[in-house]
Scaffold this motif. Structure first.
Motif, PDB file in Angstrom:
ATOM      1  N   UNK A 173      -4.208  45.676 108.640  1.00 18.55           N
ATOM      2  CA  UNK A 173      -3.866  46.205 107.315  1.00 18.55           C
ATOM      3  C   UNK A 173      -2.383  46.516 107.206  1.00 18.55           C
ATOM      4  N   UNK A 174      -1.744  46.949 108.317  1.00 19.51           N
ATOM      5  CA  UNK A 174      -0.309  47.229 108.287  1.00 19.51           C
ATOM      6  C   UNK A 174       0.488  45.964 107.997  1.00 19.51           C
ATOM      7  N   UNK A 175       0.124  44.883 108.694  1.00 22.50           N
ATOM      8  CA  UNK A 175       0.819  43.618 108.473  1.00 22.50           C
ATOM      9  C   UNK A 175       0.605  43.129 107.038  1.00 22.50           C
ATOM     10  N   UNK A 176      -0.612  43.298 106.523  1.00 22.87           N
ATOM     11  CA  UNK A 176      -0.908  42.880 105.164  1.00 22.87           C
ATOM     12  C   UNK A 176      -0.093  43.675 104.153  1.00 22.87           C
ATOM     13  N   UNK A 177      -0.028  45.001 104.350  1.00 24.67           N
ATOM     14  CA  UNK A 177       0.691  45.868 103.413  1.00 24.67           C
ATOM     15  C   UNK A 177       2.185  45.555 103.422  1.00 24.67           C
ATOM     16  N   UNK A 178       2.757  45.426 104.621  1.00 28.54           N
ATOM     17  CA  UNK A 178       4.187  45.137 104.731  1.00 28.54           C
ATOM     18  C   UNK A 178       4.515  43.771 104.133  1.00 28.54           C
ATOM     19  N   UNK A 179       3.656  42.772 104.391  1.00 27.56           N
ATOM     20  CA  UNK A 179       3.872  41.435 103.825  1.00 27.56           C
ATOM     21  C   UNK A 179       3.784  41.468 102.304  1.00 27.56           C
ATOM     22  N   UNK A 180       2.822  42.236 101.787  1.00 30.28           N
ATOM     23  CA  UNK A 180       2.647  42.338 100.345  1.00 30.28           C
ATOM     24  C   UNK A 180       3.875  42.964  99.686  1.00 30.28           C
ATOM     25  N   UNK A 185       7.010  43.284 101.035  1.00 27.42           N
ATOM     26  CA  UNK A 185       8.214  42.478 101.247  1.00 27.42           C
ATOM     27  C   UNK A 185       8.218  41.250 100.341  1.00 27.42           C
ATOM     28  N   UNK A 186       7.061  40.548 100.271  1.00 23.46           N
ATOM     29  CA  UNK A 186       6.975  39.384  99.397  1.00 23.46           C
ATOM     30  C   UNK A 186       7.142  39.752  97.942  1.00 23.46           C
ATOM     31  N   UNK A 187       6.549  40.880  97.550  1.00 20.48           N
ATOM     32  CA  UNK A 187       6.685  41.338  96.170  1.00 20.48           C
ATOM     33  C   UNK A 187       8.116  41.664  95.819  1.00 20.48           C
ATOM     34  N   UNK A 188       8.834  42.273  96.772  1.00 21.91           N
ATOM     35  CA  UNK A 188      10.232  42.613  96.501  1.00 21.91           C
ATOM     36  C   UNK A 188      11.094  41.360  96.384  1.00 21.91           C
ATOM     37  N   UNK A 189      10.802  40.343  97.214  1.00 17.96           N
ATOM     38  CA  UNK A 189      11.545  39.088  97.112  1.00 17.96           C
ATOM     39  C   UNK A 189      11.329  38.453  95.736  1.00 17.96           C
ATOM     40  N   UNK A 190      10.078  38.504  95.250  1.00 15.75           N
ATOM     41  CA  UNK A 190       9.784  37.976  93.913  1.00 15.75           C
ATOM     42  C   UNK A 190      10.412  38.838  92.823  1.00 15.75           C
ATOM     43  N   UNK A 196       2.987  43.083  92.875  1.00 16.00           N
ATOM     44  CA  UNK A 196       2.694  42.944  94.300  1.00 16.00           C
ATOM     45  C   UNK A 196       3.166  44.184  95.061  1.00 16.00           C
ATOM     46  N   UNK A 197       4.372  44.638  94.742  1.00 11.53           N
ATOM     47  CA  UNK A 197       4.914  45.824  95.402  1.00 11.53           C
ATOM     48  C   UNK A 197       4.037  47.044  95.158  1.00 11.53           C
TER      49      UNK A 197
END
Length: 359
Positions: free
Chosen positions: A143-150, A152-157, A305-306
């Protein structure tokens, strides 16, 4: 021993903790967002970011010293004072990295826009997760990896095509993000897990600022010293206004750092990073409203996403807190660091505890 969910007193304590943390987050947001816009405006007038940071650090050290002195005079009780060897061994590396984090962050704002700065500095949450797992502050879970990916990806978008790229500025912010991950994870370890007695944010600021100055001052002298001497006469004509502006920024930074350390004590470095992400989103939204920065569909989806990642993190924390048992000594007045008068053991034996976790 009773579960947190059992009994009215435990429920009252739970809501007190929620209210306290929300208040700290609000204070942190107001000061951090205000300082970001304030520094951005100030650096357009005074193009000496590293020198300004060095001045802030000196002023914060003086403020912390006066607060500690006032406490000792008023309450007739001594604050913690680390021995020289423990101070060097335990705080030098984290203090220097903290100073470089702040210095490089401010320096980068000379070259990059708010959007690029926000997008790049948000990668600190990835570095914080890495160091938190390395130092055993967080347990690895998918869940940590999922949350961080979500997030980080949301911020890039969220910041996609909303910025002008500058290689030097980007590298400066990325280096600051890496140092930020190390800095806050180590600070959590020192304030929550070690026996150094630095649970009070004022004591932490007092012991950390000299090392932060050591990290920033050589760069300030090397990159800005010559220009400062060259423009000394020009700056001298407006010295009072300049020092007032620097002092105001230092006061904001001081109280923001107190709020950050309190959040770090009561939550974790990862939670502080997530709170910082939400703060960055607020900053970007304000830029859209007041600076009329464009927001595309991709930017809006990134925002969603963020927010989803942040809500997921809060849900995980809430689930863990419900499984936590509360002991009789864990009362609000007992663990509040600003009124904790107990002098902790600061012998050199405690100095090995932190590095044992790394090794």
């Amino acid at each position: 021993m009773r579960r947190l969910s059992g009994g009215s007193s435990e429920r009252g304590l739970w809501w007190w903790v929620i209210g306290r943390n929300i208040l700290l987050v609000i204070v942190y947001y107001l000061l951090s967002i205000g300082l970001t816009f304030y520094q951005n405006h100030l650096l357009k007038e005074i193009k000496f970011p590293l020198s300004i940071v060095a001045c802030h650090l000196v002023i914060k050290f003086i403020l912390a010293s006066f607060v500690r002195l006032g406490y000792e005079v008023w309450w007739k009780k001594y604050r913690v004072q680390l021995s020289y060897l423990v101070w060097v061994k335990q705080l030098s590396l984290v203090g220097i990295s903290s100073g470089l984090d702040i210095g490089l962050s401010n320096w980068s704002q000379e070259f990059v826009t708010v959007s690029l700065y926000t997008m790049t500095k948000s990668t600190a949450v990835v570095f914080i997760l890495f160091f938190a797992i390395l130092l055993k502050l967080e347990e690895w879970h998918w869940s940590l990896a999922f949350i961080v990916s979500l997030i980080s990806g949301g911020l890039a978008m969220f910041t996609y095509k909303s910025t002008q790229f500058h290689l030097l500025g980007f590298c400066l912010v990325l280096a600051a993000s890496f140092l930020s991950g190390f800095r806050w994870s180590m600070a959590q370890l020192i304030m929550q897990k070690s026996k150094l007695g630095l649970q009070n944010p004022i004591d932490m600021i007092y012991h950390m600022q000299p090392w932060m100055i050591v990290g920033v001052l050589p760069f300030a002298i090397y990159f800005e010293g010559g220009d400062l001497l060259w423009r000394n006469a020009e700056i001298g004509t407006a010295s009072l206004a300049i020092w007032n502006a620097i002092l105001l920024g230092a006061l904001m930074a001081f109280f923001m750092e107190v709020a950050e350390y309190l959040l770090l004590i009561y939550t974790s470095s990862l939670s502080l990073a997530v709170a910082g992400i939400f703060k960055e989103i607020c900053t970007m939204i304000l830029a859209v409203i007041f600076n009329h920065d464009p927001m595309t569909l991709i930017n809006f989806l990134g925002l969603l996403f963020c927010l989803t990642g942040i809500l997921a993190h809060l849900a995980v924390k809430f689930q863990k807190s419900e499984e936590t048992e509360i002991t009789p000594g864990n009362k609000p007045d007992d663990d509040f660091p600003l009124i904790n008068n107990k002098r902790e053991d600061t012998g050199e034996s405690s100095g090995d505890e932190i590095w044992t976790r790394i090794n």
